[in-house]
Design a protein around this motif. Structure first.
Motif, short mmCIF file in Angstrom:
data_model
loop_
_atom_site.label_atom_id
_atom_site.label_comp_id
_atom_site.label_asym_id
_atom_site.label_seq_id
_atom_site.Cartn_x
_atom_site.Cartn_y
_atom_site.Cartn_z
N GLY A 2 0.82 -1.19 0.00
CA GLY A 2 0.00 0.00 0.00
C GLY A 2 0.86 1.26 0.00
N VAL A 3 0.22 2.37 0.26
CA VAL A 3 0.89 3.67 0.26
C VAL A 3 0.69 4.33 1.62
CG1 VAL A 3 1.02 5.95 -0.80
CG2 VAL A 3 0.52 3.94 -2.22
N VAL A 4 1.76 4.89 2.18
CA VAL A 4 1.67 5.71 3.39
C VAL A 4 2.38 7.03 3.12
CG1 VAL A 4 1.43 3.82 5.04
CG2 VAL A 4 3.72 4.60 4.37
N ILE A 5 1.98 8.05 3.87
CA ILE A 5 2.55 9.38 3.69
C ILE A 5 3.40 9.74 4.90
CG2 ILE A 5 2.02 11.84 3.39
CD1 ILE A 5 -0.67 10.98 2.18
N ASN A 6 4.56 10.29 4.65
CA ASN A 6 5.40 10.83 5.71
C ASN A 6 4.70 12.07 6.26
OD1 ASN A 6 7.30 12.10 7.32
ND2 ASN A 6 8.96 12.01 5.81
N GLY A 7 4.11 11.95 7.44
CA GLY A 7 3.32 13.03 8.02
C GLY A 7 4.07 13.89 9.02
N ARG A 8 5.39 13.82 8.99
CA ARG A 8 6.16 14.65 9.92
C ARG A 8 5.81 16.13 9.78
NH1 ARG A 8 12.54 16.06 9.36
NH2 ARG A 8 12.59 17.62 11.04
N PHE A 9 5.44 16.55 8.56
CA PHE A 9 5.11 17.97 8.33
C PHE A 9 3.94 18.44 9.19
CE2 PHE A 9 2.28 15.81 5.36
CZ PHE A 9 1.12 16.55 5.43
N LEU A 10 3.09 17.51 9.64
CA LEU A 10 1.94 17.88 10.46
C LEU A 10 2.34 18.41 11.84
CD1 LEU A 10 -0.48 14.91 9.66
CD2 LEU A 10 -0.62 17.25 8.79
N THR A 11 3.59 18.18 12.21
CA THR A 11 4.09 18.71 13.49
C THR A 11 4.73 20.09 13.31
OG1 THR A 11 6.30 17.72 13.26
CG2 THR A 11 4.57 16.36 14.23
N GLN A 12 4.77 20.58 12.06
CA GLN A 12 5.45 21.83 11.75
C GLN A 12 4.44 22.92 11.42
OE1 GLN A 12 7.64 20.33 8.41
NE2 GLN A 12 9.27 19.45 9.67
N ARG A 19 2.26 23.48 3.18
CA ARG A 19 0.96 23.63 2.52
C ARG A 19 0.85 22.69 1.31
NH1 ARG A 19 -2.75 27.36 3.11
NH2 ARG A 19 -1.36 28.89 4.06
N PHE A 20 1.92 22.58 0.55
CA PHE A 20 1.95 21.64 -0.58
C PHE A 20 1.65 20.22 -0.09
CE2 PHE A 20 4.37 18.60 -3.16
CZ PHE A 20 3.99 18.93 -4.47
N ALA A 21 2.35 19.81 0.97
CA ALA A 21 2.17 18.47 1.51
C ALA A 21 0.75 18.27 2.04
CB ALA A 21 3.19 18.21 2.61
N PHE A 22 0.23 19.25 2.74
CA PHE A 22 -1.09 19.14 3.37
C PHE A 22 -2.20 19.09 2.32
CE2 PHE A 22 -4.61 21.53 5.69
CZ PHE A 22 -5.08 20.40 6.33
N ASN A 41 4.74 10.54 17.64
CA ASN A 41 3.72 10.50 18.69
C ASN A 41 3.79 11.76 19.56
OD1 ASN A 41 1.62 9.57 20.23
ND2 ASN A 41 2.88 8.18 21.46
N VAL A 42 3.54 12.90 18.91
CA VAL A 42 3.57 14.20 19.58
C VAL A 42 2.36 15.00 19.10
CG1 VAL A 42 6.09 14.23 19.77
CG2 VAL A 42 4.99 15.24 17.75
N PRO A 43 2.00 16.10 19.78
CA PRO A 43 0.87 16.90 19.30
C PRO A 43 1.13 17.47 17.92
CG PRO A 43 1.44 17.47 21.57
CD PRO A 43 2.52 16.57 21.08
N LEU A 44 0.09 17.49 17.09
CA LEU A 44 0.20 18.05 15.75
C LEU A 44 -0.06 19.56 15.81
CD1 LEU A 44 -1.74 15.34 13.69
CD2 LEU A 44 0.65 15.36 14.45
N ASN A 45 0.48 20.27 14.83
CA ASN A 45 0.26 21.71 14.77
C ASN A 45 -1.23 21.98 14.52
OD1 ASN A 45 0.11 24.47 13.31
ND2 ASN A 45 2.21 24.42 14.06
N GLU A 46 -1.78 22.95 15.22
CA GLU A 46 -3.22 23.22 15.14
C GLU A 46 -3.65 23.71 13.76
OE1 GLU A 46 -2.93 27.76 16.96
OE2 GLU A 46 -3.79 26.15 18.17
N SER A 47 -2.72 24.10 12.91
CA SER A 47 -3.07 24.56 11.56
C SER A 47 -3.73 23.46 10.72
CB SER A 47 -1.82 25.06 10.83
OG SER A 47 -1.23 26.14 11.51
N TYR A 48 -3.53 22.20 11.12
CA TYR A 48 -4.03 21.06 10.33
C TYR A 48 -5.28 20.44 10.94
CZ TYR A 48 0.82 21.60 8.85
OH TYR A 48 2.03 22.12 8.42
#
Length: 349
Positions: A2-12, A19-22, A41-48
């Motif tokens: 399958g496919v998974v996305i590197n979601g590290r950007f969600l913490t930034q 924005r491109f990634a999101f 396993n940390v809080p995500l940025n509230e922008s998302y």
């Protein structure tokens, strides 16, 4: 597989690369709801906050680069890993890597020494080991070919686009605001912009600079420069809602950057019905076409002349607004995610 996305950007914080990634991630999930974003396993940025947590999988005990390099390859084993925000694991073969620009190579003096060294080590290696490389303009594609030696056939251009949050409201009255948006990065050329603005003696106008300092950039010394200038304001980071209002009120938007891989703020300004001035270098002519007034970013006199020409010509302002509203329609996230899906399907996923 399958496919998974590197979601590290969600913490930034949500800026251009994120924005491109999101925007692509949330649309890709609507097409294939089995796709998940893997994050530390940390809080995500509230922008998302609009992204449903049903599609986010928090894993591991590490964070930042350590999580991305040490934990993510294990969490994504037997999966195609989609990286949309520049960085990616070094030891992962089955992945797509996105390189937005090569500023760290072309203008290393603009970055902290540690950041420039890390990116100069990381990016060439992840590009070499990946199945496919994405980038955001044909200009950046040529840069990657010429400086990293990547075959053009391995690189796919997927443009940025403007969020629907940015829109033109003809009822909003323009104010005497000259607006610049971007990180307080020396590459954004804000020192020359301020010198040009001072040279014009526009006492009835205020120059608003939207952006904040980041530890990855060298100190731009802007704060000291504007300390005695009452009509130059640095706002810091603004939410999209705050930024839209400022775009709509501004009489002029200027983007004098010396190097961009894409350059999203000019399109955002166009979408909000604001005349745009941009540099005549890098990706900006490709992005802005005939919908902007072009200046030489290395000349304070030319920057000043551009500001004066647009502010003094009501006909030119209306022409730039009209062309900008048309130009921005060429860039849509729907078209961009279709190209992304095609790349994934070509790889057999």
């Amino acid at each position: 597989m399958g496919v998974v996305i590197n979601g590290r950007f969600l913490t930034q914080q949500l800026t251009g690369v994120q924005r491109f990634a999101f925007e692509l991630s949330k649309r890709l999930i609507l097409i294939n709801r089995s796709i998940k974003l893997l994050t530390p396993n940390v809080p995500l940025n509230e922008s998302y906050s609009e992204l449903s947590t049903d599609y986010v999988v928090k894993q591991g005990y590490l964070n930042g680069q350590f999580w991305e390099q040490l934990y993510l390859p294990l969490a994504s084993r037997n999966k195609l890993l989609l990286n949309l925000a520049n960085t990616a694991p070094l030891f992962k073969r089955y992945q797509i890597v996105t390189v937005h620009d090569l500023a760290f190579l072309r203008y290393p003096e603009c970055f902290s020494a540690s950041f420039a060294k890390w990116y100069s080590f990381l990016i060439p290696r992840i590009v070499k080991n990946s199945l496919r490389v994405l980038t955001v303009s044909h200009f950046s594609r040529e840069e990657i070919v010429n400086f990293l030696g990547v075959s053009p056939e391995r690189i796919t251009v997927i443009y940025n686009a403007v969020s629907e949050k940015f829109f033109y409201d003809p009822c909003v009255e323009k104010e005497n605001i000259v607006l610049a948006v971007g990180s307080l990065d020396p590459r954004k050329n804000l020192l020359r912009l301020i010198d040009a603005f001072k040279k014009l003696n526009l006492h009835d106008y205020t120059l608003f600079i939207v952006g904040q300092q980041s530890k990855i950039f060298r100190n731009s010394k802007l704060e000291a420069l504007i300390r005695n200038l009452s009509n130059v304001k640095i706002t810091g980071y603004l939410t999209d809602e705050e930024l839209v209002k400022l775009y709509q009120r501004a009489k002029l938007f200027i983007y004098p950057s010396v190097y961009e891989g894409f350059g999203l703020p000019p399109l955002e300004a166009m979408a909000c019905g604001t005349p745009v001035i941009v540099s005549n270098v890098a990706s900006l002519p490709e992005v802005c076409g005939d919908a902007a007034y072009y200046i030489n970013p290395f000349s304070v006199d030319d920057i000043a002349n551009g500001i004066r020409c647009v502010l003094e010509d009501d006909v030119l302002q209306k022409e730039l607004i009209s062309k900008g509203l048309k130009r921005v329609k060429r860039f849509t996230w729907e078209n961009s995610v279709k190209k992304l899906v095609s790349v994934i399907e070509e790889l057999g996923y």
